[in-house]
Design a protein around this motif. Structure first.
Motif, short mmCIF file in Angstrom:
data_model
loop_
_atom_site.label_atom_id
_atom_site.label_comp_id
_atom_site.label_asym_id
_atom_site.label_seq_id
_atom_site.Cartn_x
_atom_site.Cartn_y
_atom_site.Cartn_z
N GLY A 60 4.09 12.88 3.77
CA GLY A 60 3.83 12.06 4.96
C GLY A 60 5.01 11.27 5.46
N MET A 61 5.98 10.91 4.57
CA MET A 61 7.07 10.01 4.98
C MET A 61 8.46 10.52 4.61
SD MET A 61 5.42 6.29 3.99
CE MET A 61 6.76 5.35 4.71
N GLY A 62 8.54 11.67 3.96
CA GLY A 62 9.84 12.20 3.60
C GLY A 62 10.21 11.90 2.15
N PRO A 63 11.24 12.58 1.62
CA PRO A 63 11.64 12.46 0.21
C PRO A 63 11.96 11.03 -0.24
CG PRO A 63 12.75 14.31 1.25
CD PRO A 63 12.08 13.55 2.35
N ALA A 64 12.55 10.22 0.63
CA ALA A 64 12.95 8.86 0.23
C ALA A 64 11.74 8.02 -0.16
CB ALA A 64 13.71 8.18 1.36
N SER A 65 10.61 8.25 0.52
CA SER A 65 9.40 7.44 0.25
C SER A 65 8.91 7.66 -1.18
CB SER A 65 8.28 7.80 1.24
OG SER A 65 7.86 9.13 1.03
N LYS A 66 9.12 8.86 -1.70
CA LYS A 66 8.67 9.17 -3.06
C LYS A 66 9.34 8.24 -4.06
CE LYS A 66 8.26 13.11 -6.22
NZ LYS A 66 8.52 14.55 -6.41
N ILE A 67 10.61 7.96 -3.83
CA ILE A 67 11.37 7.08 -4.73
C ILE A 67 10.87 5.65 -4.62
CG2 ILE A 67 13.66 6.12 -5.18
CD1 ILE A 67 14.80 8.85 -4.22
N VAL A 68 10.66 5.19 -3.36
CA VAL A 68 10.20 3.82 -3.14
C VAL A 68 8.82 3.60 -3.76
CG1 VAL A 68 9.58 2.11 -1.39
CG2 VAL A 68 11.57 3.59 -1.04
N ILE A 69 7.91 4.55 -3.55
CA ILE A 69 6.55 4.42 -4.09
C ILE A 69 6.56 4.52 -5.61
CG2 ILE A 69 4.23 5.42 -4.12
CD1 ILE A 69 4.95 3.91 -1.54
N ALA A 70 7.46 5.32 -6.17
CA ALA A 70 7.57 5.41 -7.63
C ALA A 70 7.92 4.06 -8.23
CB ALA A 70 8.60 6.46 -8.02
N VAL A 71 8.85 3.35 -7.57
CA VAL A 71 9.20 2.00 -8.03
C VAL A 71 7.98 1.09 -7.92
CG1 VAL A 71 10.63 -0.03 -7.55
CG2 VAL A 71 11.63 2.26 -7.41
N GLY A 72 7.21 1.25 -6.82
CA GLY A 72 5.97 0.48 -6.65
C GLY A 72 4.98 0.76 -7.77
N ILE A 73 4.84 2.03 -8.13
CA ILE A 73 3.94 2.41 -9.22
C ILE A 73 4.41 1.78 -10.53
CG2 ILE A 73 3.16 4.37 -10.65
CD1 ILE A 73 3.15 6.07 -8.11
N PHE A 74 5.73 1.74 -10.73
CA PHE A 74 6.27 1.11 -11.94
C PHE A 74 5.83 -0.37 -12.00
CE2 PHE A 74 9.39 -1.08 -14.51
CZ PHE A 74 9.61 -0.21 -15.57
N LEU A 75 5.96 -1.08 -10.88
CA LEU A 75 5.58 -2.49 -10.83
C LEU A 75 4.07 -2.66 -10.99
CD1 LEU A 75 7.90 -3.71 -7.94
CD2 LEU A 75 8.17 -4.14 -10.38
N PHE A 76 3.30 -1.79 -10.32
CA PHE A 76 1.84 -1.81 -10.48
C PHE A 76 1.46 -1.64 -11.94
CE2 PHE A 76 0.96 -0.54 -5.87
CZ PHE A 76 0.28 -1.72 -5.58
N GLY A 77 2.11 -0.68 -12.59
CA GLY A 77 1.80 -0.40 -13.99
C GLY A 77 2.12 -1.57 -14.90
N VAL A 78 3.26 -2.23 -14.64
CA VAL A 78 3.66 -3.38 -15.46
C VAL A 78 2.64 -4.51 -15.32
CG1 VAL A 78 5.37 -5.22 -15.69
CG2 VAL A 78 6.12 -2.85 -15.53
N THR A 79 2.20 -4.79 -14.07
CA THR A 79 1.22 -5.86 -13.88
C THR A 79 -0.13 -5.48 -14.48
OG1 THR A 79 0.66 -5.04 -11.67
CG2 THR A 79 2.31 -6.79 -11.82
N THR A 80 -0.48 -4.19 -14.44
CA THR A 80 -1.73 -3.74 -15.06
C THR A 80 -1.69 -3.98 -16.57
OG1 THR A 80 -2.03 -2.02 -13.38
CG2 THR A 80 -3.27 -1.76 -15.42
N SER A 81 -0.61 -3.55 -17.21
CA SER A 81 -0.48 -3.75 -18.65
C SER A 81 -0.45 -5.23 -19.00
CB SER A 81 0.80 -3.08 -19.16
OG SER A 81 0.71 -1.69 -19.06
N SER A 82 0.21 -6.03 -18.17
CA SER A 82 0.29 -7.46 -18.42
C SER A 82 -1.08 -8.12 -18.29
CB SER A 82 1.27 -8.11 -17.44
OG SER A 82 2.54 -7.51 -17.55
N GLY A 83 -1.85 -7.69 -17.29
CA GLY A 83 -3.20 -8.23 -17.11
C GLY A 83 -4.07 -7.92 -18.32
N TRP A 84 -3.96 -6.70 -18.82
CA TRP A 84 -4.77 -6.32 -19.98
C TRP A 84 -4.31 -7.01 -21.26
CZ3 TRP A 84 -9.21 -3.61 -20.94
CH2 TRP A 84 -9.87 -3.15 -19.80
#
Length: 497
Positions: free
Chosen positions: A351-375
């Motif tokens: 939907g947004m081109g190859p660059a977006s994949k990298i940006v969203i991957a970083v977002g997933i990394f941050l989401f994952g860290v906050t998820t683990s921290s919450g648990w």
């Protein structure tokens, strides 16, 4: 072995648990007059709008470790994450677009279920030896079932629930999903990405629950807003595909989905299970996890904090999960054969081109860290309750726990990688860990529903109808104030005589 585990998960997420989730959810919905619909505006005005107007402050006169917003940010950080990105993507990949409809149904009843469990967690909370407030399902099982109702067997559901929650400590998908995303976006070997992830975990959990609350309050809103805007952009650019996507969702929800592309097809029953289980894993409504952090919030009424629980489900599922599903369907990648975070990244890339994949991957990394921290906070609260009568032992175990916490997630990544397990197998483990504690917690909530409805009636009279509570309807809004309240009521009655 995988076939056996799949059969076990199908059994656990069979008719009984679906009936108890929907049945209890609709019971609470009817008894509160469809509160999550009729008073949706009130929910927003008393949660996010209040923060926008007044800032990150606790309720005046309220006691607790963290502010209501820090509590909900920690809870959203613990729920908005790999469940929304990897979990719902897996539901799309193996259950098809129809899974989203059942995700919505589970979230609709989930809003009132989360409100109720959070309210009960706050009502039955207690102080530890340092005077700090903690609570959650094991607390309302002990006090509600044990002390109030006199059931000596309260320990049985508490042990089953605690064991079910702790199964996620050993069978965890956060680390794997994040490492998978980093591998897909940057080509980093999954094992190395996993090591980087646990290092970040260690850095964040050093500050304990107070530190987690402050970090989540700053990081989570930014992450959610960024993700939402990126997904909305893809939907707007591909708006001509939206009617077809909606048709696929409703057709698939009731008629099943035929095989197409890399998609193997799915039956009606399988689609319902995918939608329901991924909804619970994502928004955690009924799971019993969020009340453990909400119980430490600075609030002066349990239902006030319960409103944050309803808001949490709305943001998590009706907004973030829905947007994830829509971009996966609209971009056509849902039938590509990919699963998990890789499927979501593929949708963004399309939907947004190859660059977006990298940006969203970083977002997933941050989401994952906050998820683990919450648990991390949830496990700590259960350990505190378990060892509340042995402060010295508790302190020692909590220190060990802080060091050991990220290790099982890394072990899970190593096992899955070395054994070459498919990504959807990891999500089978996730479905297994949600089923048992959810079943137990919702059954206990049903048993304690009378307490919730009294609190709800008191709140509605005071803050929605803005009326005086009749003397005969007055209640103690916190369990630890009940004895004092009842003594005052007896004294008042004696004076009137």
């Amino acid at each position: 072995m995988l076939k056996f585990f799949e059969a076990l998960v199908n059994f656990l997420w069979g008719l009984p648990i679906i009936v108890i989730i929907l049945g209890t959810g609709f019971y609470f919905t009817f008894k509160t007059g469809f509160f999550q619909v009729v008073h949706l505006r009130h929910i927003f005005s008393e949660t996010i709008m209040k923060i926008i107007k007044k800032g990150n402050k606790g309720e005046e006169g309220g006691e607790g470790l963290i502010t209501p917003f820090e509590a909900v940010s920690t809870a959203i950080g613990g729920s908005v994450g790999v469940g929304n990105i990897g979990g719902v993507a897996t539901a799309m990949a193996v259950g098809g677009p129809g899974s989203l409809f059942w995700l919505w149904i589970a979230a609709f009843v989930g809003m009132i279920l989360k409100m109720a469990e959070v309210a009960l967690g706050v009502y039955y909370r207690e102080r530890d030896e340092k005077g700090e407030l903690y609570g959650g399902p094991t607390y309302y099982m002990e006090k509600g079932l044990g002390e109030e109702k006199g059931h000596k067997w309260w320990i049985i559901p508490a042990v089953i629930f605690g064991g079910g929650i702790f199964s996620t400590f050993f069978i965890t998908v956060q680390n794997y999903t994040v490492s998978e995303a980093m591998n897909s976006a940057f080509g980093i070997p999954i094992i190395y990405a996993s090591i980087a992830y646990i290092v970040c975990n260690y850095i964040i959990i050093i500050g304990g629950i107070k530190g987690l609350g402050k970090l989540a309050g700053k990081l989570v809103p930014f992450m959610c807003l960024f993700y939402i805007l990126a997904a909305l952009y893809i939907i707007i650019v591909n708006i001509e595909n939206l009617p077809t996507a909606i048709k696929l969702i409703f057709d698939g929800a009731f008629n099943g989905t035929a095989a197409v592309g890399g998609f193997a097809g799915a039956s009606f029953r399988f689609i319902v299970r995918q939608g329901m289980s991924k909804s619970v894993f994502s928004n955690e409504a009924g799971w019993g996890s969020s009340p453990m952090i909400h119980a430490s919030a600075q609030t002066d009424h349990p239902i006030k904090q319960g409103l944050w629980g309803a808001f949490e489900v709305f943001v998590d599922t009706m907004v973030v999960c829905t947007l994830t599903c829509f971009i996966i369907i609209i971009t056509g990648v849902w039938s590509s054969g990919k699963t998990g975070a890789d499927l979501t990244l593929s949708a963004f890339e399309t939907g947004m081109g190859p660059a977006s994949k990298i940006v969203i991957a970083v977002g997933i990394f941050l989401f994952g860290v906050t998820t683990s921290s919450g648990w991390y906070a949830y496990y700590e609260i259960i350990l505190r309750h378990l060892m509340k009568k042995s402060p010295r032992l508790k302190d020692g175990i909590l220190k060990f726990y802080k060091i050991f916490y990220p290790v099982p997630g890394f072990a899970m990544v190593a096992i899955v990688t070395l054994k070459g397990m498919p990504g959807q197998a990891v999500w089978l483990f996730a479905d297994f860990t949600t089923a048992v504690p959810t079943f137990v917690n919702i059954a206990v909530m049903l048993a304690l529903s009378g307490t919730f409805f009294k609190l709800f009636k008191d709140y509605k009279t005071r803050y929605i109808l803005k009326q005086e509570v009749k003397p005969e309807d007055e209640i103690a809004v916190f369990y630890n104030e009940k004895e004092k309240f009842e003594a005052a009521q007896r004294e008042k009655l004696n004076k009137n005589r």
